[in-house]
Design a protein around this motif. Structure first.
Motif, PDB file in Angstrom:
ATOM      1  N   ARG A  16       0.842  -1.189   0.000  1.00 21.90           N
ATOM      2  CA  ARG A  16       0.000   0.000   0.000  1.00 21.90           C
ATOM      3  C   ARG A  16       0.878   1.240   0.000  1.00 21.90           C
ATOM      4  NH1 ARG A  16      -4.220  -0.805   4.748  1.00 21.90           N
ATOM      5  NH2 ARG A  16      -4.671   1.357   4.214  1.00 21.90           N
ATOM      6  N   SER A  74       0.186   6.425   3.637  1.00 24.24           N
ATOM      7  CA  SER A  74      -0.731   7.557   3.740  1.00 24.24           C
ATOM      8  C   SER A  74       0.059   8.813   4.102  1.00 24.24           C
ATOM      9  CB  SER A  74      -1.745   7.265   4.837  1.00 24.24           C
ATOM     10  OG  SER A  74      -2.334   8.453   5.275  1.00 24.24           O
ATOM     11  N   PRO A  75      -0.408   9.994   3.633  1.00 25.81           N
ATOM     12  CA  PRO A  75       0.290  11.240   4.019  1.00 25.81           C
ATOM     13  C   PRO A  75       0.388  11.401   5.526  1.00 25.81           C
ATOM     14  CG  PRO A  75      -1.310  11.660   2.294  1.00 25.81           C
ATOM     15  CD  PRO A  75      -1.500  10.236   2.700  1.00 25.81           C
ATOM     16  N   ILE A  76      -0.515  10.810   6.258  1.00 25.36           N
ATOM     17  CA  ILE A  76      -0.455  11.032   7.711  1.00 25.36           C
ATOM     18  C   ILE A  76       0.749  10.310   8.321  1.00 25.36           C
ATOM     19  CG2 ILE A  76      -1.858   9.085   8.563  1.00 25.36           C
ATOM     20  CD1 ILE A  76      -3.178  11.355  10.395  1.00 25.36           C
ATOM     21  N   LYS A 116       3.584  10.524   7.223  1.00 27.85           N
ATOM     22  CA  LYS A 116       4.716  11.451   7.123  1.00 27.85           C
ATOM     23  C   LYS A 116       4.516  12.691   7.981  1.00 27.85           C
ATOM     24  CE  LYS A 116       5.258  10.150   2.281  1.00 27.85           C
ATOM     25  NZ  LYS A 116       4.997  10.640   0.921  1.00 27.85           N
ATOM     26  N   LEU A 117       3.398  12.745   8.678  1.00 32.31           N
ATOM     27  CA  LEU A 117       3.116  13.942   9.482  1.00 32.31           C
ATOM     28  C   LEU A 117       4.093  14.026  10.655  1.00 32.31           C
ATOM     29  CD1 LEU A 117       0.923  16.134   9.327  1.00 32.31           C
ATOM     30  CD2 LEU A 117      -0.339  14.859  11.058  1.00 32.31           C
ATOM     31  N   PRO A 118       4.732  15.169  10.843  1.00 37.13           N
ATOM     32  CA  PRO A 118       5.683  15.286  11.961  1.00 37.13           C
ATOM     33  C   PRO A 118       4.989  14.995  13.296  1.00 37.13           C
ATOM     34  CG  PRO A 118       5.819  17.186  10.508  1.00 37.13           C
ATOM     35  CD  PRO A 118       4.632  16.397  10.063  1.00 37.13           C
ATOM     36  N   ALA A 142       2.985  17.823  14.944  1.00 40.24           N
ATOM     37  CA  ALA A 142       1.664  18.106  14.389  1.00 40.24           C
ATOM     38  C   ALA A 142       0.665  17.028  14.816  1.00 40.24           C
ATOM     39  CB  ALA A 142       1.742  18.198  12.865  1.00 40.24           C
ATOM     40  N   VAL A 202      -2.976  17.231  16.997  1.00 40.71           N
ATOM     41  CA  VAL A 202      -4.252  16.565  16.695  1.00 40.71           C
ATOM     42  C   VAL A 202      -4.750  15.859  17.951  1.00 40.71           C
ATOM     43  CG1 VAL A 202      -5.385  14.760  15.337  1.00 40.71           C
ATOM     44  CG2 VAL A 202      -3.679  16.238  14.254  1.00 40.71           C
ATOM     45  N   VAL A 215      -4.250   2.694  17.505  1.00 39.37           N
ATOM     46  CA  VAL A 215      -4.329   2.787  16.040  1.00 39.37           C
ATOM     47  C   VAL A 215      -3.091   2.180  15.382  1.00 39.37           C
ATOM     48  CG1 VAL A 215      -4.377   4.402  14.095  1.00 39.37           C
ATOM     49  CG2 VAL A 215      -5.940   4.719  16.021  1.00 39.37           C
ATOM     50  N   CYS A 216      -1.925   2.621  15.804  1.00 42.42           N
ATOM     51  CA  CYS A 216      -0.690   2.064  15.241  1.00 42.42           C
ATOM     52  C   CYS A 216       0.457   2.385  16.210  1.00 42.42           C
ATOM     53  CB  CYS A 216      -0.395   2.627  13.851  1.00 42.42           C
ATOM     54  SG  CYS A 216      -0.010   4.377  13.832  1.00 42.42           S
ATOM     55  N   ARG A 217       1.580   1.794  15.953  1.00 41.67           N
ATOM     56  CA  ARG A 217       2.723   1.968  16.865  1.00 41.67           C
ATOM     57  C   ARG A 217       3.126   3.435  16.997  1.00 41.67           C
ATOM     58  NH1 ARG A 217       6.685  -2.783  14.638  1.00 41.67           N
ATOM     59  NH2 ARG A 217       5.713  -4.533  15.721  1.00 41.67           N
ATOM     60  N   ARG A 218       3.159   4.101  15.842  1.00 37.21           N
ATOM     61  CA  ARG A 218       3.647   5.482  15.884  1.00 37.21           C
ATOM     62  C   ARG A 218       2.704   6.373  16.690  1.00 37.21           C
ATOM     63  NH1 ARG A 218       3.404   9.952  12.154  1.00 37.21           N
ATOM     64  NH2 ARG A 218       4.974  11.440  12.843  1.00 37.21           N
ATOM     65  N   TRP A 219       1.436   6.213  16.483  1.00 35.74           N
ATOM     66  CA  TRP A 219       0.479   7.041  17.228  1.00 35.74           C
ATOM     67  C   TRP A 219       0.616   6.777  18.728  1.00 35.74           C
ATOM     68  CZ3 TRP A 219      -4.936   8.352  14.975  1.00 35.74           C
ATOM     69  CH2 TRP A 219      -4.789   8.856  13.670  1.00 35.74           C
TER      70      TRP A 219
END
Lengths: 560, 173
Positions: A3, A6-8, A10-12, A15, A19, A55-59
């Motif tokens: 896949r 998603s642009p998200i 790459k979101l710093p 930022a 959110v 949601v995911c590891r990064r979040w």
């Protein structure tokens, strides 16, 4: 198949954390409250904003790396969650909010957050929670709170509670007490910028009233004003120091150079007494409610006289005044004469007619309400009020009238000096006089305005929206419709047509008749009385078939 | 660090208070904009301070497309000269205050565009625009389940089954 990221992704992180911070404010975890009922589909209840950590590891990592996200706690959390939140918040400021009324007590015993973490607490906002209040006040009275910036405490009903003293915090700026007892003396010197204190009328033990009233409290109040020069907002509801207890020696007028908003609710004399103490700035927004038990209306006339002299002297600029309420209380709890400020029903009307909302304009918005149960003739006082108030910039008006007392001439007398009115809300327009007034021409010779921009010298030349509230008395009368429709048609012909006609609390059968007005007004819009704010999309035509109303002047229905 | 190329004064005239800046997008579009307009960007302001220190003005190369850059310039132009609380480093965050009506319309774009704008705003250090975009994204996913959040924002679940339940499961009781 791979896949595309998603642009998200790459979101710093900064930022993404922003959110999450908004989400934290918008979707608080209830941990047993309402939000807890939402199910994530994984067999566990929703955690509000904390769902993002699943949601995911990064979040998850971004959330865990931001301690300030975890400092917003609630006592509805289980003790294990509370402990976890405090650990994750590390040394970030703690925000405690318990503003919704709930019927279940907090866990017993109350977790020792106040005692253990007082040095970290920046915000305490606890209302309607009799279980927490003693713990909070005890801690505040005994421990320093070096980071406390905001303190809102209150209870719905007055119950015995410890007297609250001003917390020992050098950074406290905002303070709000509801139905609590405290001493002005404890607030003798502070850097407060916002202070709101309200107690219920006839509160058994209010500040400066009843058994506690004494001259010393008035002196303490004056001392408080003198030593709080950074005040920007001061709102005192039914807790004004009694006028008659004021020190006899002259007190210099107190300068509050930052005062942007002053709200006073109390007896006529007490309100006037406070106004005389303070140097009111032209830019200060005022909301004044003067009440009186005086049946003769003399106190109301005293207030009118006071305001009149201030206008004439130019010593008080009341142009930004949003609400002026003058009420003559007959002693039985009914309001006989009033320039009136709020009611839940009317608030809904304002929400539905957004252009009427006072917040939409910085100009003076005046709301009037006449609720005279015994048909006492209040028009003489009303006429005096209108003759005194600066109504030139009036943009919106709310009027509820005793029946058959408000003639077309009265409308003209009241509003001929108010050519800027754009939004008018009228409750129970029981006569044809409003219809007549809407096409009344006001001539300069009669003391009205004269402007080439005003088509035909009409009253309300700039009227955009009209809200008819509780029209059920009149809508079966052909005479009302004949006059009203003809007036609106004539206005349309003069290029002064109404853009929107809002109808509130009317019978469905009557709505159809008003619908036929659409040829002469821009749109006819039913205002739906909503039971719950959460109702996402009320159907546009779900008007009540039953004009049930629980307002205090229900007797008027019976008289019909 | 952005790449900086020198430009001569005839390309970017500097006159009084309405000096011009040359911004170059990742698709190599040259966009001239008044310095005042972009002063809301702390990143641009720092670049301009650098110009003044060296008495040389440069084009500023930015790592996003002209389409996104033009949106950011539109935002900055709209609020030119306005004080916005969110851009004040000394002010407390606005919390639950409602989104400005103009911002709502401005950010009525598709998901990917919204994410590109917030990324650009973050790069340019425009706090108010980051805040408005963040609020818009938060509104999109508020009250949603984790699965719905993933679907709305196109996020892949990269947890192992053990990880997925690890951080808070001990507290759900």
């Amino acid at each position: 198949m791979s896949r595309t990221p998603s642009p998200i992704s790459k979101l710093p992180s900064g930022a993404l954390a922003r959110v999450f911070k908004f989400l934290m404010l918008l979707s608080e975890p209830g941990f047993g409250g309402r939000i807890f009922t939402h199910n994530s589909g994984k067999g566990r209840p929703s955690l509000g904003w904390i769902e993002v950590t699943y949601v995911c590891r990064r979040w998850r990592q971004v959330a865990l790396d931001n301690p300030s996200l975890w400092g917003r706690i609630s006592f509805r959390m289980s003790s294990s969650w509370l402990k976890e939140m405090l650990a994750r918040s590390r040394s970030a400021p703690i925000v405690i909010t318990e503003t919704g009324y709930y019927y279940h007590p907090v866990p017993q015993p109350i977790p020792p957050v106040f005692d253990m973490q007082m040095s970290r607490i920046s915000t305490i906002d606890i209302c309607f929670n009799p279980w927490l209040l003693p713990a909070v006040t005890d801690a505040l009275n005994s421990l320093p709170a070096p980071r406390l910036e905001l303190l809102y405490l209150g209870q719905e009903h007055y119950e015995s509670a410890p007297i609250v003293h001003l917390p020992r915090s050098p950074v406290l700026r905002r303070l709000r007490f509801n139905n609590l007892t405290f001493s002005w003396k404890s607030m003798a010197s502070s850097d407060l910028s916002h202070l709101e204190i309200s107690v219920k009328q006839n509160f058994p033990s209010t500040l400066g009233k009843g058994p506690q009233a004494n001259p010393a409290q008035c002196e303490d109040f004056i001392s408080f004003l003198q030593n709080t020069p950074r005040l920007e907002t001061l709102i005192l509801e039914h807790c004004l120091p009694p006028h008659q207890e004021r020190p006899s020696e002259a007190v210099n007028v107190i300068q509050l150079p930052h005062l942007a908003r002053l709200g006073l609710y109390g007896t006529t004399l007490d309100v006037i007494g406070v106004l005389e103490l303070i140097d009111i700035l032209p830019a200060t927004k005022l909301s004044l409610t003067c009440c009186s038990n005086d049946e003769s209306g003399e106190e109301a006339l005293t207030a009118i006289s006071f305001f009149s002299s201030r206008f004439e002297a130019g010593s008080m600029n009341l142009i930004p005044l949003r609400t002026l309420a003058l009420t003559s209380n007959r002693g039985d709890g009914t309001l006989d004469v009033g320039l009136y400020s709020s009611s839940p029903t009317i608030t809904r009307v304002h929400e539905e007619a957004p252009n009427f909302a006072p917040a939409a304009t910085s100009s003076f918005v005046l709301r009037l309400r006449w609720a005279n149960k015994e048909n006492q003739d209040v028009m003489p006082i009303a006429r005096q009020i209108y003759s005194v108030l600066p109504l030139r910039d009036l943009e919106g008006a709310y009027i509820a009238l005793p029946k058959a007392q408000w003639t077309a001439q009265d409308w003209a007398a009241a509003f001929r000096r108010s050519p800027a009115v754009k939004h008018l809300v009228v409750r129970r327009p029981e006569t044809c006089s409003l219809g007549e007034a809407l096409f009344q021409r006001v001539h300069a010779a009669a003391g009205g305005f004269q402007s080439p921009a005003v088509p035909g010298g009409l009253l309300f030349p700039q009227l955009e929206s009209l809200t008819l509230h509780e029209t059920d008395f009149v809508t079966t009368q052909d005479a009302f419709h004949d006059v009203f429709y003809a007036s609106l048609k004539e206005r349309a012909a003069c290029n002064a047509g109404l853009q929107r006609l809002f109808l509130s609390s009317i019978f469905m059968r009557d709505f159809a008749r008003f619908r036929s007005y659409e040829g002469v007004v821009g749109s006819v819009v039913p205002v739906v009385d909503r039971e719950e704010d959460e109702d996402p999309q009320p159907t546009r035509h779900s008007i009540s078939d039953d004009a049930e109303d629980s307002s205090e002047d229900e007797d008027d229905f019976e008289e019909e | 660090m952005p790449t900086i190329v020198s430009v001569d004064d005839s390309t970017v005239p500097g006159e009084g208070s309405s000096r011009l800046l040359l911004l170059v997008s990742s698709d190599n579009k040259h966009i001239v904009v008044e310095e005042d307009i972009m002063s809301r960007s702390r990143f641009i302001s720092k670049q301009v301070e650098g110009f003044e220190a060296t008495s040389q003005r440069h084009a500023i190369l930015l790592p996003f497309s002209s389409f996104v850059l033009n949106k950011v310039i539109e935002y900055c132009s709209h609020y030119r000269g306005y004080y916005l609380l969110e851009d004040d480093p000394d002010a407390a965050p606005p919390g639950r205050s409602p989104v400005r009506e103009w911002d709502q319309e401005f950010l009525d774009v598709d998901r990917n565009m919204l994410l590109r704008i917030i990324k650009a705003a973050h790069y340019l250090e425009i706090k108010s625009l980051v805040g408005s975009c963040a609020r818009a994204i938060a509104d999109m996913i508020r009250g949603k389940t984790t699965e719905e959040m993933r679907e709305i924002l196109g996020v892949e679940n990269d947890f192992t089954p053990e990880e997925e339940h690890s951080p808070s499961s001990k507290c759900t009781g």
